[in-house]
Each structure stands twice: as structure tokens, then as C-alpha cells.
Design an enzyme around this catalytic site. Structure first.
Site, PDB file in Angstrom:
ATOM      1  N   TYR A  60      90.604  62.433   2.900  1.00  0.00           N
ATOM      2  CA  TYR A  60      90.774  62.146   4.550  1.00  0.00           C
ATOM      3  C   TYR A  60      91.173  60.637   4.540  1.00  0.00           C
ATOM      4  CZ  TYR A  60      89.114  61.598   9.480  1.00  0.00           C
ATOM      5  OH  TYR A  60      88.898  61.173  10.588  1.00  0.00           O
ATOM      6  N   LYS A  63      94.426  59.234   6.504  1.00  0.00           N
ATOM      7  CA  LYS A  63      94.435  58.439   7.584  1.00  0.00           C
ATOM      8  C   LYS A  63      95.057  56.905   7.392  1.00  0.00           C
ATOM      9  CE  LYS A  63      92.545  61.148  10.537  1.00  0.00           C
ATOM     10  NZ  LYS A  63      93.286  61.840  11.678  1.00  0.00           N
TER      11      LYS A  63
HETATM   12  C1  LIG Z   1      83.617  48.212  10.216  1.00  0.00           C
HETATM   13  C2  LIG Z   1      82.427  49.104   9.740  1.00  0.00           C
HETATM   14  C3  LIG Z   1      82.984  50.217   8.716  1.00  0.00           C
HETATM   15  C4  LIG Z   1      82.052  51.046   8.289  1.00  0.00           C
HETATM   16  C5  LIG Z   1      82.638  52.024   7.406  1.00  0.00           C
HETATM   17  C6  LIG Z   1      81.688  53.386   7.252  1.00  0.00           C
HETATM   18  C7  LIG Z   1      82.720  54.545   7.014  1.00  0.00           C
HETATM   19  C8  LIG Z   1      82.101  55.727   7.723  1.00  0.00           C
HETATM   20  C9  LIG Z   1      82.179  55.960   9.064  1.00  0.00           C
HETATM   21  C10 LIG Z   1      83.033  57.358   9.444  1.00  0.00           C
HETATM   22  C11 LIG Z   1      83.573  57.253  10.927  1.00  0.00           C
HETATM   23  C12 LIG Z   1      84.852  58.026  11.105  1.00  0.00           C
HETATM   24  C13 LIG Z   1      84.623  59.531  10.806  1.00  0.00           C
HETATM   25  C14 LIG Z   1      85.862  60.046  10.921  1.00  0.00           C
HETATM   26  O1  LIG Z   1      86.869  59.608  10.872  1.00  0.00           O
HETATM   27  C15 LIG Z   1      85.722  61.694  10.995  1.00  0.00           C
HETATM   28  C16 LIG Z   1      85.053  62.015   9.841  1.00  0.00           C
HETATM   29  O2  LIG Z   1      85.525  62.106   8.777  1.00  0.00           O
HETATM   30  S1  LIG Z   1      83.523  63.031  10.022  1.00  0.00           S
HETATM   31  C17 LIG Z   1      83.114  63.327   8.288  1.00  0.00           C
HETATM   32  C18 LIG Z   1      82.696  62.133   7.623  1.00  0.00           C
HETATM   33  N1  LIG Z   1      82.384  62.583   6.154  1.00  0.00           N
HETATM   34  C19 LIG Z   1      81.195  61.791   5.399  1.00  0.00           C
HETATM   35  O3  LIG Z   1      80.947  60.810   5.614  1.00  0.00           O
HETATM   36  C20 LIG Z   1      80.912  62.562   4.062  1.00  0.00           C
HETATM   37  C21 LIG Z   1      79.627  63.029   4.180  1.00  0.00           C
HETATM   38  N2  LIG Z   1      79.237  63.245   3.016  1.00  0.00           N
HETATM   39  C22 LIG Z   1      79.231  64.917   2.571  1.00  0.00           C
HETATM   40  O4  LIG Z   1      79.703  65.593   3.503  1.00  0.00           O
HETATM   41  C23 LIG Z   1      78.717  65.155   1.312  1.00  0.00           C
HETATM   42  O5  LIG Z   1      77.961  64.317   0.904  1.00  0.00           O
HETATM   43  C24 LIG Z   1      79.942  65.599   0.066  1.00  0.00           C
HETATM   44  C25 LIG Z   1      80.474  66.662   0.537  1.00  0.00           C
HETATM   45  C26 LIG Z   1      80.607  64.434   0.199  1.00  0.00           C
HETATM   46  C27 LIG Z   1      78.950  65.780  -1.218  1.00  0.00           C
HETATM   47  O6  LIG Z   1      78.032  66.652  -0.952  1.00  0.00           O
HETATM   48  P1  LIG Z   1      76.952  66.992  -2.091  1.00  0.00           P
HETATM   49  O7  LIG Z   1      77.630  67.197  -3.484  1.00  0.00           O
HETATM   50  O8  LIG Z   1      76.256  68.063  -1.777  1.00  0.00           O
HETATM   51  O9  LIG Z   1      76.181  65.526  -2.407  1.00  0.00           O
HETATM   52  P2  LIG Z   1      74.867  64.997  -1.280  1.00  0.00           P
HETATM   53  O10 LIG Z   1      75.459  65.404   0.137  1.00  0.00           O
HETATM   54  O11 LIG Z   1      73.594  65.312  -1.840  1.00  0.00           O
HETATM   55  O12 LIG Z   1      75.261  63.480  -1.227  1.00  0.00           O
HETATM   56  C28 LIG Z   1      75.124  62.624  -2.868  1.00  0.00           C
HETATM   57  C29 LIG Z   1      74.338  61.336  -2.366  1.00  0.00           C
HETATM   58  O13 LIG Z   1      75.773  60.709  -1.785  1.00  0.00           O
HETATM   59  C30 LIG Z   1      75.313  60.054  -0.429  1.00  0.00           C
HETATM   60  N3  LIG Z   1      76.511  60.242   0.416  1.00  0.00           N
HETATM   61  C31 LIG Z   1      77.401  61.253   0.531  1.00  0.00           C
HETATM   62  N4  LIG Z   1      78.248  61.015   1.472  1.00  0.00           N
HETATM   63  C32 LIG Z   1      78.144  59.638   1.803  1.00  0.00           C
HETATM   64  C33 LIG Z   1      78.781  58.783   2.908  1.00  0.00           C
HETATM   65  N5  LIG Z   1      79.499  59.204   3.483  1.00  0.00           N
HETATM   66  N6  LIG Z   1      78.098  57.387   2.943  1.00  0.00           N
HETATM   67  C34 LIG Z   1      77.097  57.081   2.228  1.00  0.00           C
HETATM   68  N7  LIG Z   1      76.383  57.965   1.253  1.00  0.00           N
HETATM   69  C35 LIG Z   1      76.873  59.105   0.919  1.00  0.00           C
HETATM   70  C36 LIG Z   1      74.198  61.026   0.164  1.00  0.00           C
HETATM   71  O14 LIG Z   1      73.520  60.612   0.975  1.00  0.00           O
HETATM   72  C37 LIG Z   1      73.479  61.333  -1.338  1.00  0.00           C
HETATM   73  O15 LIG Z   1      72.792  60.203  -1.331  1.00  0.00           O
HETATM   74  P3  LIG Z   1      71.261  60.555  -2.416  1.00  0.00           P
HETATM   75  O16 LIG Z   1      70.676  59.179  -2.240  1.00  0.00           O
HETATM   76  O17 LIG Z   1      71.446  60.783  -3.636  1.00  0.00           O
HETATM   77  O18 LIG Z   1      70.555  61.369  -1.411  1.00  0.00           O
HETATM   78  N1  LIG Z   2      85.226  62.703  15.538  1.00  0.00           N
HETATM   79  C1  LIG Z   2      85.073  61.402  14.841  1.00  0.00           C
HETATM   80  O1  LIG Z   2      84.112  60.698  14.432  1.00  0.00           O
HETATM   81  C2  LIG Z   2      86.623  60.807  14.469  1.00  0.00           C
HETATM   82  C3  LIG Z   2      87.668  61.690  14.462  1.00  0.00           C
HETATM   83  N2  LIG Z   2      88.923  61.186  14.264  1.00  0.00           N
HETATM   84  C4  LIG Z   2      90.030  61.929  14.119  1.00  0.00           C
HETATM   85  O2  LIG Z   2      90.262  62.111  15.390  1.00  0.00           O
HETATM   86  C5  LIG Z   2      90.990  63.543  15.676  1.00  0.00           C
HETATM   87  C6  LIG Z   2      90.313  64.456  16.482  1.00  0.00           C
HETATM   88  O3  LIG Z   2      89.142  64.878  15.812  1.00  0.00           O
HETATM   89  P1  LIG Z   2      87.927  65.395  16.472  1.00  0.00           P
HETATM   90  O4  LIG Z   2      88.058  65.849  17.747  1.00  0.00           O
HETATM   91  O5  LIG Z   2      86.605  64.692  16.113  1.00  0.00           O
HETATM   92  O6  LIG Z   2      87.690  66.817  15.735  1.00  0.00           O
HETATM   93  P2  LIG Z   2      87.718  68.328  16.387  1.00  0.00           P
HETATM   94  O7  LIG Z   2      87.412  68.939  14.795  1.00  0.00           O
HETATM   95  O8  LIG Z   2      86.805  68.271  17.164  1.00  0.00           O
HETATM   96  O9  LIG Z   2      89.128  68.557  16.851  1.00  0.00           O
HETATM   97  C7  LIG Z   2      90.222  68.750  16.131  1.00  0.00           C
HETATM   98  C8  LIG Z   2      91.248  69.867  16.586  1.00  0.00           C
HETATM   99  O10 LIG Z   2      92.412  69.782  15.811  1.00  0.00           O
HETATM  100  C9  LIG Z   2      92.834  71.152  15.594  1.00  0.00           C
HETATM  101  N3  LIG Z   2      93.558  71.609  14.681  1.00  0.00           N
HETATM  102  C10 LIG Z   2      93.112  71.154  13.213  1.00  0.00           C
HETATM  103  N4  LIG Z   2      94.369  71.701  12.397  1.00  0.00           N
HETATM  104  C11 LIG Z   2      95.317  71.870  13.161  1.00  0.00           C
HETATM  105  C12 LIG Z   2      96.771  72.425  12.651  1.00  0.00           C
HETATM  106  N5  LIG Z   2      96.978  72.401  11.553  1.00  0.00           N
HETATM  107  N6  LIG Z   2      97.516  72.322  13.792  1.00  0.00           N
HETATM  108  C13 LIG Z   2      97.012  72.084  15.151  1.00  0.00           C
HETATM  109  N7  LIG Z   2      95.719  71.568  15.471  1.00  0.00           N
HETATM  110  C14 LIG Z   2      94.993  71.701  14.480  1.00  0.00           C
HETATM  111  C15 LIG Z   2      91.562  72.065  15.679  1.00  0.00           C
HETATM  112  O11 LIG Z   2      91.672  73.195  16.098  1.00  0.00           O
HETATM  113  C16 LIG Z   2      90.484  71.395  16.771  1.00  0.00           C
HETATM  114  O12 LIG Z   2      90.800  71.600  17.880  1.00  0.00           O
HETATM  115  C17 LIG Z   2      91.189  63.886  14.061  1.00  0.00           C
HETATM  116  O13 LIG Z   2      92.544  63.644  13.745  1.00  0.00           O
HETATM  117  C18 LIG Z   2      90.114  63.211  13.514  1.00  0.00           C
HETATM  118  O14 LIG Z   2      90.545  62.859  12.016  1.00  0.00           O
HETATM  119  C19 LIG Z   2      89.063  59.808  13.815  1.00  0.00           C
HETATM  120  C20 LIG Z   2      87.873  59.037  13.660  1.00  0.00           C
HETATM  121  C21 LIG Z   2      86.635  59.475  14.026  1.00  0.00           C
END
Ligand SMILES: CCCCCCCCCCCCCC(=O)CC(=O)SCCNC(=O)CCNC(=O)[C@H](O)C(C)(C)COP(=O)(O)OP(=O)(O)OC[C@H]1O[C@@H](n2cnc3c(N)ncnc32)[C@H](O)[C@@H]1OP(=O)(O)O
Ligand SMILES: NC(=O)C1=CN([C@@H]2O[C@H](COP(=O)(O)OP(=O)(O)OC[C@H]3O[C@@H](n4cnc5c(N)ncnc54)[C@H](O)[C@@H]3O)[C@@H](O)[C@H]2O)C=CC1
Length: 223
Positions: free
Chosen positions: A167, A171
Site C-alpha cells: 500500500y 501511494k
Molecule cells: C505525520 C505523522 C505520520 C504518522 C505515520 C503513521 C502511519 C499510520 C497512519 C495511517 C493513516 C492512513 C491510513 C490509510 O491510508 C488507509 C489505510 O491504509 S487503513 C489500514 C492501515 N493498516 C495498518 O496500519 C496495518 C495494521 N496492521 C494489521 O492489519 C496487522 O497487524 C497485519 C495484517 C499487518 C499483521 O497481522 P498479524 O500478523 O496478526 O500481527 P499483529 O496484528 O498481531 O501485529 C503484530 C504486532 O505489530 C503491531 N503492528 C501491526 N501493525 C502495526 C502498525 N501499522 N503500526 C504499529 N504497530 C503495528 C501490532 O500492534 C502487534 O504489536 P504487539 O506489541 O506484538 O502486540
Molecule cells: N480511510 C483512510 O484513512 C484513508 C484512505 N485513503 C485512500 O482514500 C481512498 C478511499 O478510501 P476509503 O474511502 O477509506 O475506502 P473505502 O473502502 O471506503 O472505499 C473505496 C471504494 O473504492 C472502490 N474500489 C475498490 N477497488 C476498485 C476498483 N478496482 N475499481 C473501482 N472502484 C474500486 C470500492 O468498491 C469502494 O467503494 C483510497 O484510495 C484510500 O487508499 C488515504 C488515506 C487515508
């Protein structure tokens, strides 16, 4: 005082319009007077968004407009080209505003991430924006129209995030793509910018484990 419908003559194409940020963008642009072409992989969700834009289920303050919903997978070149063709047939002009919100996550640590999870995220989040931006720009340039293209990146594309090598790369790529497109298309009167949101509460965020959210809030509250 009535809000100025400053986008009254604009046609706006939004991808990812069926949920979250894309849906919110549709509502806001419609409120500013734009005609909305709402596109999503989930066509039913795109049509639900239309229901919020003037008509049954209208959001207050959104003027009634000839908005339309489209279904397309933006990671597919043929589908994306067809989308831009359909929009131009529907409205007899190319969209002067294009907001690429479509995106997915397939989170996992590098040591365990599958090639498929890498490929899928890059295909939708980066290649999808390439395809939409290219098709929209070709339509605008061939019609001699100016426009504004907005690509949704993420703060993760700038600073990285555990569990998101795919991801974050996608991005970061959106940022570089947008900067290059801006350099190329400025001469055609087409602007191109990216937005890098932080956490926005949407369905995408529901996949984040609560303990991770708790850790992040704790980290930020102490920073
Ligand atoms: C200017 C300020 C900058 C700040 C930067 C911070 C960036 C984060 C902000 C994001 C905002 C924008 C988000 C966005 O664009 C939209 C998205 O992407 S939403 C999804 C965001 N995803 C994540 O953050 C990943 C979350 N993690 C997971 O889903 C799972 O952990 C994962 C599938 C990666 C692995 O699962 P699993 O193998 O089951 O391991 P655990 O879940 O048990 O995790 C092990 C261990 O690691 C820690 N951890 C996991 N992910 C994160 C993380 N993203 N940040 C910090 N720590 C993380 C977790 O808590 C565990 O810690 P323990 O202490 O061992 O319990
Ligand atoms: N929610 C958050 O914290 C953040 C989101 N973003 C970005 O903002 C955008 C929107 O995110 P959200 O609204 O949070 O997600 P969301 O999951 O609520 O909406 C995403 C939409 O995109 C559509 N989509 C997925 N794959 C597609 C494809 N191949 N063709 C057409 N449509 C498709 C899905 O059906 C869904 O309706 C994404 O690009 C995400 O990466 C960025 C930073 C933070």
C-alpha cells in the site's frame, strides 16, 4: 445566504464513489453545483451514492442534478477506457474534474506478504490511477478542454506504515505519477494534484486491528 454554486458548469468523475471518501467527495462537489459521474467497482454502491445527490434520500443542500452512476474496475484498461467513453456519451463532454478515490488494502508484514497481495494493491491503487488519469487526460486534450485531476494518495505513501509495504509503495507511486502528470499537462491547461489523508473513519479502516489503532493513538498522543 445561498452558497455560491461555484462548480455549476463542471462535470466531475469520481472513482471509488460507492463508499467512504469517494462518496463524501460526490456529495460535496454536487453541493457546489457540479454534475457528478459516480463510478465504482460496486455499481450498486455507486447508485446508492446518487441517491444522496438531489432526489430521494437527498442530502440537504444538494441541488437536483442529472448525475449518473457507472460501474467499472479501474485496474482494467478496457473497462477504464469504456468508462470515459460512457461518461462522454452520457454528458456529451469529458469530465473537467476527475477525483481518483478507488483503492484497496491487503495488509501484511513483508516477511509474509504474498505476491498476489502485492500485485492486487499496486494494480488498483497505482495502475488504476494511471489508467483513469490517462483516459481522462486524452479526452480533455483531444477536446481542447481544461481540467483538474485529483489523485488520492495517503500519508503512508510519504512516511510508510508497518504492514503496508504494498500500500505504501502504491501511494508513493501516486505522488510521483501526479507530479509528472502535472509537469506534462500544465501546457494543456490541466492541473494534477494529490491529496495525502491521514486516518479517515471509513469502511477501509474497519480492517485495522483495534490493538493497532490503540497503539497508534497512544503513539500520537505522546508525540
Ligand atoms: C505525520 C505523522 C505520520 C504518522 C505515520 C503513521 C502511519 C499510520 C497512519 C495511517 C493513516 C492512513 C491510513 C490509510 O491510508 C488507509 C489505510 O491504509 S487503513 C489500514 C492501515 N493498516 C495498518 O496500519 C496495518 C495494521 N496492521 C494489521 O492489519 C496487522 O497487524 C497485519 C495484517 C499487518 C499483521 O497481522 P498479524 O500478523 O496478526 O500481527 P499483529 O496484528 O498481531 O501485529 C503484530 C504486532 O505489530 C503491531 N503492528 C501491526 N501493525 C502495526 C502498525 N501499522 N503500526 C504499529 N504497530 C503495528 C501490532 O500492534 C502487534 O504489536 P504487539 O506489541 O506484538 O502486540
Ligand atoms: N480511510 C483512510 O484513512 C484513508 C484512505 N485513503 C485512500 O482514500 C481512498 C478511499 O478510501 P476509503 O474511502 O477509506 O475506502 P473505502 O473502502 O471506503 O472505499 C473505496 C471504494 O473504492 C472502490 N474500489 C475498490 N477497488 C476498485 C476498483 N478496482 N475499481 C473501482 N472502484 C474500486 C470500492 O468498491 C469502494 O467503494 C483510497 O484510495 C484510500 O487508499 C488515504 C488515506 C487515508
Amino acid at each position: 445566504m445561498a452558497t455560491q454554486l461555484r462548480l455549476r458548469s463542471a462535470l466531475a468523475l469520481i472513482t471509488g464513489a460507492g463508499s467512504g471518501i469517494g462518496r463524501a467527495v460526490c456529495v460535496r462537489l454536487a453541493r457546489e453545483g457540479a454534475t457528478v459521474a459516480a463510478c465504482d467497482l460496486d455499481g450498486a454502491a455507486a447508485r446508492e451514492t446518487l441517491g444522496l445527490l438531489g432526489g430521494p434520500g437527498n442530502v440537504e443542500g444538494v441541488p437536483r442534478g442529472a448525475h449518473a452512476a457507472f460501474q467499472a474496475d479501474v485496474s482494467e484498461a478496457v473497462a477504464t477506457r469504456r468508462l470515459l467513453e460512457q461518461v462522454q456519451v452520457c454528458f456529451s463532454r469529458p469530465p473537467s474534474i476527475v477525483v481518483s478515490c478507488a483503492g484497496i488494502i491487503r495488509d501484511g508484514f513483508l516477511l509474509h506478504m504474498s505476491e498476489d497481495d502485492w500485485d492486487k494493491v499496486i494494480s488498483v491503487n497505482l495502475k488504476g490511477i494511471f489508467l483513469v488519469t490517462q483516459a481522462a487526460a486524452q479526452a480533455l486534450v483531444s477536446n481542447g478542454c481544461h481540467g483538474s485531476i485529483i489523485n488520492i494518495s495517503s500519508i503512508v505513501g510519504k512516511v510508510g506504515n508497518m504492514g503496508q509495504t504494498n500500500y505504501a509503495a502504491s501511494k508513493a507511486g501516486v505522488i510521483g505519477l501526479t507530479q509528472t502528470v502535472a509537469r506534462e499537462l500544465g501546457r494543456h491547461g490541466i492541473r494534477c494534484n494529490s491529496v495525502l489523508p491521514g486516518f479517515i473513519t471509513t469502511p477501509m479502516m474497519q480492517k485495522v486491528p483495534q490493538k493497532v489503532l490503540d497503539q497508534m493513538w497512544q503513539m500520537w498522543s505522546h508525540s
